[in-house]
Scaffold this motif. Structure first.
Motif, PDB file in Angstrom:
ATOM      1  N   ILE A 241    -127.834  -5.505  79.593  1.00  0.00           N
ATOM      2  CA  ILE A 241    -126.555  -5.015  78.881  1.00  0.00           C
ATOM      3  C   ILE A 241    -125.703  -6.215  77.849  1.00  0.00           C
ATOM      4  O   ILE A 241    -126.132  -7.028  78.210  1.00  0.00           O
ATOM      5  CB  ILE A 241    -125.688  -4.749  79.948  1.00  0.00           C
ATOM      6  N   LYS A 242    -124.711  -5.496  77.195  1.00  0.00           N
ATOM      7  CA  LYS A 242    -123.902  -6.454  76.438  1.00  0.00           C
ATOM      8  C   LYS A 242    -122.659  -6.535  77.345  1.00  0.00           C
ATOM      9  O   LYS A 242    -121.842  -5.603  77.212  1.00  0.00           O
ATOM     10  CB  LYS A 242    -123.791  -6.062  75.034  1.00  0.00           C
ATOM     11  N   ALA A 243    -122.413  -7.436  78.103  1.00  0.00           N
ATOM     12  CA  ALA A 243    -121.226  -7.724  78.960  1.00  0.00           C
ATOM     13  C   ALA A 243    -119.795  -7.566  78.179  1.00  0.00           C
ATOM     14  O   ALA A 243    -119.610  -8.382  77.232  1.00  0.00           O
ATOM     15  CB  ALA A 243    -121.257  -9.008  80.024  1.00  0.00           C
ATOM     16  N   VAL A 244    -118.857  -6.818  78.652  1.00  0.00           N
ATOM     17  CA  VAL A 244    -117.519  -6.853  78.151  1.00  0.00           C
ATOM     18  C   VAL A 244    -116.483  -7.636  79.234  1.00  0.00           C
ATOM     19  O   VAL A 244    -115.666  -8.279  78.536  1.00  0.00           O
ATOM     20  CB  VAL A 244    -117.138  -5.345  77.994  1.00  0.00           C
ATOM     21  N   ASP A 245    -116.839  -7.438  80.433  1.00  0.00           N
ATOM     22  CA  ASP A 245    -116.018  -8.228  81.560  1.00  0.00           C
ATOM     23  C   ASP A 245    -116.920  -8.341  82.868  1.00  0.00           C
ATOM     24  O   ASP A 245    -117.394  -7.442  83.320  1.00  0.00           O
ATOM     25  CB  ASP A 245    -114.824  -7.157  81.624  1.00  0.00           C
ATOM     26  N   THR A 246    -117.101  -9.663  83.089  1.00  0.00           N
ATOM     27  CA  THR A 246    -117.957  -9.777  83.989  1.00  0.00           C
ATOM     28  C   THR A 246    -117.007  -9.951  85.597  1.00  0.00           C
ATOM     29  O   THR A 246    -117.586 -10.219  86.860  1.00  0.00           O
ATOM     30  CB  THR A 246    -118.673 -11.021  84.034  1.00  0.00           C
ATOM     31  N   LEU A 247    -115.695  -9.827  85.387  1.00  0.00           N
ATOM     32  CA  LEU A 247    -114.925  -9.879  86.619  1.00  0.00           C
ATOM     33  C   LEU A 247    -115.071  -8.975  87.731  1.00  0.00           C
ATOM     34  O   LEU A 247    -115.046  -7.769  87.271  1.00  0.00           O
ATOM     35  CB  LEU A 247    -113.455  -9.858  86.045  1.00  0.00           C
ATOM     36  N   ALA A 248    -115.401  -9.137  88.861  1.00  0.00           N
ATOM     37  CA  ALA A 248    -115.654  -8.361  89.870  1.00  0.00           C
ATOM     38  C   ALA A 248    -116.879  -7.635  90.109  1.00  0.00           C
ATOM     39  O   ALA A 248    -117.461  -7.275  90.683  1.00  0.00           O
ATOM     40  CB  ALA A 248    -114.408  -6.987  89.999  1.00  0.00           C
ATOM     41  N   LEU A 283    -119.731  -3.490  81.636  1.00  0.00           N
ATOM     42  CA  LEU A 283    -119.599  -2.793  80.637  1.00  0.00           C
ATOM     43  C   LEU A 283    -118.082  -2.401  80.235  1.00  0.00           C
ATOM     44  O   LEU A 283    -117.855  -1.827  79.189  1.00  0.00           O
ATOM     45  CB  LEU A 283    -120.405  -1.360  80.388  1.00  0.00           C
ATOM     46  N   ARG A 284    -117.368  -2.639  81.331  1.00  0.00           N
ATOM     47  CA  ARG A 284    -115.873  -2.229  81.241  1.00  0.00           C
ATOM     48  C   ARG A 284    -114.948  -3.349  81.476  1.00  0.00           C
ATOM     49  O   ARG A 284    -115.190  -4.084  82.321  1.00  0.00           O
ATOM     50  CB  ARG A 284    -115.607  -1.049  82.139  1.00  0.00           C
ATOM     51  N   PHE A 285    -113.779  -3.337  80.738  1.00  0.00           N
ATOM     52  CA  PHE A 285    -112.710  -4.378  80.846  1.00  0.00           C
ATOM     53  C   PHE A 285    -111.902  -3.885  82.268  1.00  0.00           C
ATOM     54  O   PHE A 285    -111.650  -2.847  82.122  1.00  0.00           O
ATOM     55  CB  PHE A 285    -111.805  -4.465  79.649  1.00  0.00           C
ATOM     56  N   GLY A 286    -111.363  -4.613  83.004  1.00  0.00           N
ATOM     57  CA  GLY A 286    -110.338  -4.257  84.002  1.00  0.00           C
ATOM     58  C   GLY A 286    -110.820  -4.689  85.300  1.00  0.00           C
ATOM     59  O   GLY A 286    -110.328  -4.098  86.210  1.00  0.00           O
ATOM     60  N   GLY A 287    -111.934  -5.743  85.500  1.00  0.00           N
ATOM     61  CA  GLY A 287    -112.223  -5.959  86.809  1.00  0.00           C
ATOM     62  C   GLY A 287    -112.741  -4.896  87.610  1.00  0.00           C
ATOM     63  O   GLY A 287    -113.551  -3.866  87.000  1.00  0.00           O
ATOM     64  N   ARG A 288    -112.447  -4.699  88.920  1.00  0.00           N
ATOM     65  CA  ARG A 288    -113.049  -3.681  89.657  1.00  0.00           C
ATOM     66  C   ARG A 288    -112.818  -2.202  89.058  1.00  0.00           C
ATOM     67  O   ARG A 288    -113.319  -1.321  89.550  1.00  0.00           O
ATOM     68  CB  ARG A 288    -112.257  -3.798  90.953  1.00  0.00           C
ATOM     69  N   LEU A 289    -111.733  -2.059  88.250  1.00  0.00           N
ATOM     70  CA  LEU A 289    -111.615  -0.594  87.690  1.00  0.00           C
ATOM     71  C   LEU A 289    -112.900  -0.292  86.929  1.00  0.00           C
ATOM     72  O   LEU A 289    -112.874   0.900  86.827  1.00  0.00           O
ATOM     73  CB  LEU A 289    -110.438  -0.423  86.718  1.00  0.00           C
ATOM     74  N   GLY A 290    -113.886  -0.882  86.593  1.00  0.00           N
ATOM     75  CA  GLY A 290    -114.838  -0.733  86.043  1.00  0.00           C
ATOM     76  C   GLY A 290    -116.268  -0.274  86.983  1.00  0.00           C
ATOM     77  O   GLY A 290    -117.202  -0.087  86.356  1.00  0.00           O
ATOM     78  N   ALA A 291    -115.803  -0.237  88.159  1.00  0.00           N
ATOM     79  CA  ALA A 291    -116.827   0.273  89.085  1.00  0.00           C
ATOM     80  C   ALA A 291    -117.280   1.580  89.064  1.00  0.00           C
ATOM     81  O   ALA A 291    -116.597   2.201  88.576  1.00  0.00           O
ATOM     82  CB  ALA A 291    -116.347  -0.247  90.539  1.00  0.00           C
TER      83      ALA A 291
END
Length: 309
Positions: A241-248, A283-291
């Protein structure tokens, strides 16, 4: 399945301020963020929310202050569908905070604050029967609670899963012997085993120190796990993938792995399930909100490992 599996997640509950910047700072100054959110999070909390999205019933055992932030955190996680009836409120303590910068490549800097009064060791489990849960997951942020929960789960024959992440060596050495399953981040395994080892060798080294199942996560490099029947480390690739946000991402991985174990998936399938969920989160910004939800995760598994479809 006849019913959703039930999980207990133990550990961090924080108020995260997440700011998106082009590059992570290398010097002092002021930096303008292009995006930002503030959410209830923390390792165990993010894992709990991810597991719930994947179909599990989840309870959170965490500790917060009796301040307005603590009330806000609980309300937000309850709105996600996670049971917060076991969250402890400590009089006079401050709830945990974290400031996080995420750059254009998805990498991040995390600066958390935990009030030692809120993190004081609990005297006992807040429930009478751990066998009501199909698996227990604990992080390293509230060691006293993690120790109680892991001991009880293992004694009851339930998966006792340790999310081994960056922490003092003494904390890691306290918790490692209590777990039936250890999934360690690259920073954690380097604290335990030394910085010179490659992750495959580090996985084997860590497994030699315990009788537990051992896996080591390496982000985009994938996950290594010790196949004790073969006596060697095996590798699970990470979806490309192309990471947007690795947080969480690690928290989502652990939550998904716990769901897989609770559902009695073969361990390699559970690791693929976790890898797929973590990749989708990135793939999604916002930490756990991208789960992701379960359908998305199964679709990613089928695309990455077609033979499992």
């Amino acid at each position: 399945m006849a019913r959703p599996v039930k999980l207990l997640s133990v550990g961090a509950l924080t108020l995260d301020t997440i700011l998106r910047v082009d590059t992570l700072p290398h010097h002092q100054g002021k930096f303008i963020a292009s995006d930002g959110i503030q959410i209830a999070s923390g390792m165990a909390t993010s894992a709990a929310c991810a597991a719930h999205r994947l179909g599990a019933e989840v309870s959170l055992w965490a500790s917060a202050g009796d301040d307005p932030v603590g009330a806000q955190l609980i309300a937000e996680i309850e709105a996600e569908g996670v049971d917060c009836s076991h969250v402890r409120r400590v009089s006079g303590a401050r709830s945990a905070l974290a400031s996080i910068l995420v750059d254009a490549h998805g990498e991040r800097i995390i600066v958390p604050f935990y009030d030692t009064r809120a993190q004081a060791d609990p005297e006992a489990l807040p429930f009478t029967d751990v066998t009501t849960f199909d698996a227990v997951l604990a992080d390293v942020r509230w060691p006293g609670a993690a120790a109680l929960a892991l001991k009880a789960a293992r004694a009851a024959g339930r998966p006792a899963i340790l999310d081994a992440d960056t922490a003092p060596l003494a904390v890691l050495e306290q918790l490692l012997p209590l777990a039936s399953h250890i999934v360690a981040s690259e920073p954690a395994v380097r604290i335990i085993c030394g910085h010179a080892l490659d992750l495959e060798t580090a996985c084997t080294d860590l497994a030699s120190r315990t009788d537990a199942f051992v896996a080591v996560t390496g982000g985009a490099a994938g996950t290594w796990w010790l196949d004790r029947s073969a006596g060697s480390a095996r590798h699970v690739e990470a979806p490309r993938i192309k990471a947007v946000d690795t947080l969480a991402a690690g928290d989502v991985f652990h939550g998904a792995f716990a769901v897989g174990l609770a559902e009695a998936m073969p361990v390699e399938q559970a690791l693929r399930f976790a890898s797929a969920a973590a990749a989708l989160k990135c793939l999604r910004f916002g930490g756990r909100l991208g789960a992701p939800d379960r359908a998305e995760t199964l679709a990613m598994m089928a695309a990455t490992w077609p033979e499992t479809a």
